[in-house]
Design an enzyme around this catalytic site. Structure first.
Site, short mmCIF file in Angstrom:
data_model
loop_
_atom_site.label_atom_id
_atom_site.label_comp_id
_atom_site.label_asym_id
_atom_site.label_seq_id
_atom_site.Cartn_x
_atom_site.Cartn_y
_atom_site.Cartn_z
N HIS A 44 0.79 -1.24 0.00
CA HIS A 44 0.00 0.00 0.00
C HIS A 44 0.81 1.27 0.00
CE1 HIS A 44 -4.19 -1.29 0.36
NE2 HIS A 44 -3.70 -2.35 0.94
N LYS A 90 -8.30 14.46 2.87
CA LYS A 90 -7.54 13.21 3.00
C LYS A 90 -6.69 13.34 4.25
CE LYS A 90 -6.01 14.03 -1.21
NZ LYS A 90 -6.34 12.80 -1.84
N ARG A 91 -5.94 12.28 4.62
CA ARG A 91 -5.07 12.43 5.77
C ARG A 91 -4.10 13.59 5.54
NH1 ARG A 91 -5.28 8.05 9.60
NH2 ARG A 91 -3.71 9.21 10.75
N LYS A 112 1.05 14.50 0.66
CA LYS A 112 -0.23 14.83 0.01
C LYS A 112 -0.32 16.32 -0.33
CE LYS A 112 -2.66 10.93 2.14
NZ LYS A 112 -3.17 10.14 0.99
N THR A 169 -8.35 6.58 -3.24
CA THR A 169 -9.71 6.18 -3.65
C THR A 169 -10.64 7.39 -3.57
OG1 THR A 169 -10.13 5.43 -1.39
CG2 THR A 169 -9.53 3.74 -3.01
N LYS A 201 -14.01 8.59 -5.88
CA LYS A 201 -15.32 8.98 -5.34
C LYS A 201 -15.75 10.33 -5.92
CE LYS A 201 -14.17 6.42 -1.18
NZ LYS A 201 -13.47 6.52 0.11
#
Length: 833
Positions: free
Chosen positions: A368, A559-560, A565, A667, A671
């Site tokens: 992952h 997101k986290r 990110k 993901t 969405k």
């Protein structure tokens, strides 16, 4: 503007076409009333929203139970290969609505409750914990699958923002009970820790261990309208009755009983670290706890394989891989490999080579992450104390593996060092990812670009050794939860045009492509989005006391919180927009509401500082009269599945801006695409395949590619170059640095600026210019509503690949060796053959 329809009214629209199944309203009403009566405390005559919730949940559960029992009977009769999906986390979400959708009961429940109390909105308040998309898809595809994990007493923390800083609160989600779970004390199992190993003439014995009991709690996982109900089994730690008592004098009885907590702490709390390994002994205990309990369960089921019978039917393990597939979700359940070896060799007396062959054929590993700090590397000393027999087995596995490598590459000592499961150094460590690769027959990444990186860099040596082992399985999401449930207006609009088959075959959305230029359809899609935005605006006003412009662009980054990110890149763009408005207030700007949300790991200083920066920028921007409603910045507190279900349908722009080569898949990006947001993103993770499916011109792609990042690493990344060359970037950085956004604490963001200037692994400045230019193209298109909506329709139409049904079908065929089935199990009210 007309008042938007409630979700309930939209569900009624959908159900006219049979999509939400009206069912027997009278029966539901009767059942609901009965449960409400027994839920109420005797001396209370007034029902609370919680009473309604539990009564409804129990009503829906009644419809599940018959199907659940019948499904398990069906599996025992057919004796299919069973799939075991092991994960330390199954992401939480609301179960009630999801279950009603999958059973086709949604409308009957709405109508019954409406008749009982005239109340439809507001009864869905408290439900928690549903298995993730994969379990939903496995049930929908008729696979005999089980999710296994830990029943954490406290889930991921609730996030509060206090004075701009994240504060964690315990998420006591079990406080009022969980109507979906069923305790199964009859299947309680012992798990052993500590002790020592003796090699005797009768074989190896692991002795003087400390026992913790694993109590299973089962949660039903219904497939979509096929009467299949699979099981998610979560283990809770219980101290045995004699725990520690023998170590105490009689006078210390109270102390001994209190000490039971030590054993039960194993399932107390979920570690909230994301993409970061922290070598805590309790976490290793959790990992072994779930693995040891699960493997005993798997082997019991393999041996008995008769409904309601515990007597062994099978004693030979030759057929084990034909009947059992174990999927290791990340390295957290990696101990399945040495534990299965221990059971086969020590307990079942299978010869080592045969046991190893069985283990490899049974286990498969999903990687992952490519971030080195996320890889689990446990100290050997910790293993020696906690799991002494497993350490011996790992050493033996590693020795045979290295002998094999040495035979193929004689004299290549460096290769042996790189490929060893045991890392030498000041502190000897066990590399769990290497153990997973060696002990599995299949290794997969979760997006095509990620799977290539896994082969070319992370596990390059292993790929050269066994290339046939490596696969890609691009992630997916369930369209039931992430379209029908959270965006009924859009689902209805689509059903009207192409029917409802897309809910179990998302590739059917391609049928929308001819409608890209259809004026009426463009209008309908735009109207649904506007209604969702109005509804979310009302929610924000109520929850955040901030009034936002519902016709502004909803620019969403949820997101986290993590440096890779790149929420900081978003912040720099916001500051740049702010400065442009201040510089030229008379100019026409596209109004934007920027929403950033996500949790930071409690010990991750930089991530917490990023949240503080977002809130501080918001404080300045949102209160500047010159800016007005042209720019608003909102930090979405406590981002979680139930908030995602609200914000995703309302988003116009989805930010997926990680440095190329760092996001395994994502993901959230899928969405947003399915729910009609356009993506601004780098060529990273699943963004690459989204651009391929919809056409890169229908996404806003910017920035360095993986090869550019590598070239920049070779050359040496120099942040100051960009800072000196780009005046708007320099201005934004200087403002953050000087305390413009934190006047009471001018040095508040010194660490952020220092990191960006001197040791930014994720190259924020290198992508700044391209990102800001790309955002200008976003503005330009947003000025043309019809052009924007056409791209939206194209994105929705091309999102079919990103269904978890497709992902799981590929896992089933290419890793587990089973075929999905569309067989309908007869419902409980129809007699069995």
């Amino acid at each position: 503007m007309a008042k938007p329809l409630t979700d309930s009214e939209k569900r009624k629209q959908i159900s006219v076409r049979g999509l939400a199944g009206l069912g027997d309203v009278a029966e539901v009403r009767k059942s609901f009333n009965r449960h409400l009566h027994f839920t109420l405390v005797k001396d209370r005559n007034v029902a609370t929203p919680r009473d309604y919730f539990f009564a409804l949940a129990h009503t829906v559960r009644d419809h599940l139970v018959g199907r659940w029992i019948r499904t398990q009977q069906h599996y025992y009769e057919r004796d299919p290969k069973r799939i075991y999906y092991l994960s330390l986390e199954f992401y939480m979400g609301r179960t009630l609505q999801n279950t009603m959708v999958n059973l086709g009961l949604q409308n009957a429940c709405d109508e019954a409750i409406y008749q009982v109390r005239g109340l439809v909105a507001g009864y869905l308040g408290i439900g928690r914990l549903t298995a993730s998309c994969f379990l939903d898809s496995m049930a929908t595809l008729g696979l005999a699958a089980y999710g296994y994990g830990i029943r954490y007493e406290f889930g991921i923390f609730n996030q509060k923002i206090v004075n701009g800083w994240q504060v964690e609160e315990a998420d006591d989600w079990l406080r009022y009970g969980n109507p979906w779970e069923k305790a199964r004390p009859e299947y309680m199992l012992p798990v052993h820790f500590y002790g020592h190993v003796e090699h005797t003439p009768d074989g190896v014995k692991w002795l003087d261990t400390q026992v913790v009991l694993a109590m299973p709690y089962d949660t039903p996982v219904p497939g979509y309208k096929n009467n299949t109900v699979n099981t998610m089994r979560l283990w809770s730690a219980k101290a045995p009755n004699d725990f520690k008592l023998q170590d105490f004098n009689v006078g210390d009885y109270i102390e001994a009983v209190l000490d039971r907590n030590l054993a039960e702490n194993i399932s107390r709390v979920l570690y909230p670290n994301d993409n970061f390994f922290e070598g805590k002994e309790l976490r290793l205990k959790q990992e072994y706890f779930v693995v040891a309990a699960t493997l005993q369960d798997i082997i019991r089921r393999f041996k008995s394989s008769k409904f309601g019978c515990r007597d062994p039917v099978r004693t030979c393990f030759e057929t084990f891989p034909d009947k059992v597939a174990i999927q290791l979700n990340d390295t957290h359940p990696a101990l399945s490999i040495p534990e299965l070896m221990r059971i086969l060799v020590d307990v079942e007396k299978v010869d080592w080579d045969k046991a190893w062959e069985i283990t490899k054929k049974t286990c498969a590993y999903t990687n992952h992450t490519v971030l080195p700090e996320a890889l689990e590397r446990w100290p050997v000393s910790m293993f020696e104390k906690l799991l002494p027999r497993h350490l011996e087995i790992i050493y033996a596995i590693n020795q045979r593996h290295l002998d094999h490598v040495a035979a193929l590459f004689p004299g290549d000592v460096d290769r042996l060092r790189r490929m060893s499961v045991i890392e030498e150094g000041d502190c000897k460590r066990i590399n769990m990812a290497h153990l997973c690769v060696i002990g599995s027959h299949a290794v997969n990444g979760v997006a095509r670009i990620h799977s290539e990186i896994v082969k070319q860099s992370v596990f390059k040596d292993f790929y050269e050794l066994e290339p046939e082992k490596f696969q890609n399985k691009t992630n997916g999401i369930t369209p039931r939860r992430w379209l029908l449930l959270c965006n009924p207006g859009l689902a209805d609009t689509i059903v009207e045009k192409i029917g409802e088959e897309f809910l179990t075959d998302l590739s059917q959305l391609k049928k929308l492509l001819p409608l890209v230029n259809d004026e009426a359809f463009i209008r309908d899609v735009a109207k649904v989005k506007q209604e969702n935005k109005l509804k979310f605006s009302a929610f924000l006003e109520k929850e955040y006391k901030v009034k936002i412009n519902p016709s502004s662009m909803f620019d969403v980054h949820v997101k986290r919180i993590h440096e890779y990110k790149r929420q900081l890149l978003n912040c720099l763009h916001v500051v740049t927009l702010y400065n442009r408005i201040k510089r030229d207030p008379a100019k026409a700007f596209v109004p934007r509401t920027v929403m950033i949300g996500g949790k930071a790991a409690p010990g991750y200083h930089m991530a917490k500082l990023i949240i503080k920066l977002v809130t501080s920028i918001g404080d300045v921007v949102n209160h500047d009269p010159v800016v007005g409603d042209r720019l608003k910045v909102i930090f979405l507190e406590n981002y979680r599945v139930s908030l995602a279900e609200k914000v995703i349908p309302a988003a116009d722009l989805s930010q997926q801006i990680s440095t190329a080569g760092t996001e395994a898949s994502g993901t959230g990006n899928m969405k947003f695409m399915l729910n009609g947001a356009l993506t601004i993103g780098t060529m990273d993770g699943a963004n690459v395949e989204m651009a391929e499916e919809a056409g890169a011109e229908n996404l806003f792609i910017f920035g360095l590619r993986v090869e550019d990042v590598e070239a920049l690493d070779q050359k040496g990344y120099n942040a100051r170059e960009y800072y000196d060359r780009l005046p708007e970037l320099k201005q934004a950085v200087d403002q953050i640095s000087s305390g413009f956004f934190s006047p009471k604490e001018p040095d508040c963001f010194r660490d952020i600026v220092n990191m960006l200037m001197h040791h930014d692994r994720f190259k924020v400045f290198a992508d700044y210019e391209a990102y800001v230019q790309c955002q200008a193209q976003v503005d330009q298109l947003y000025r043309n509503p019809k052009g924007w909506t056409k791209k939206v329709i194209r994105n929705i139409a091309c999102s079919g690949k990103f269904s978890s049904d497709r992902t799981i079908t590929e896992y089933a065929r290419e890793i587990w060796g089973v075929e999905p089935s569309d067989l309908q199990i007869p419902p409980p009210n129809i007699p069995r053959d």
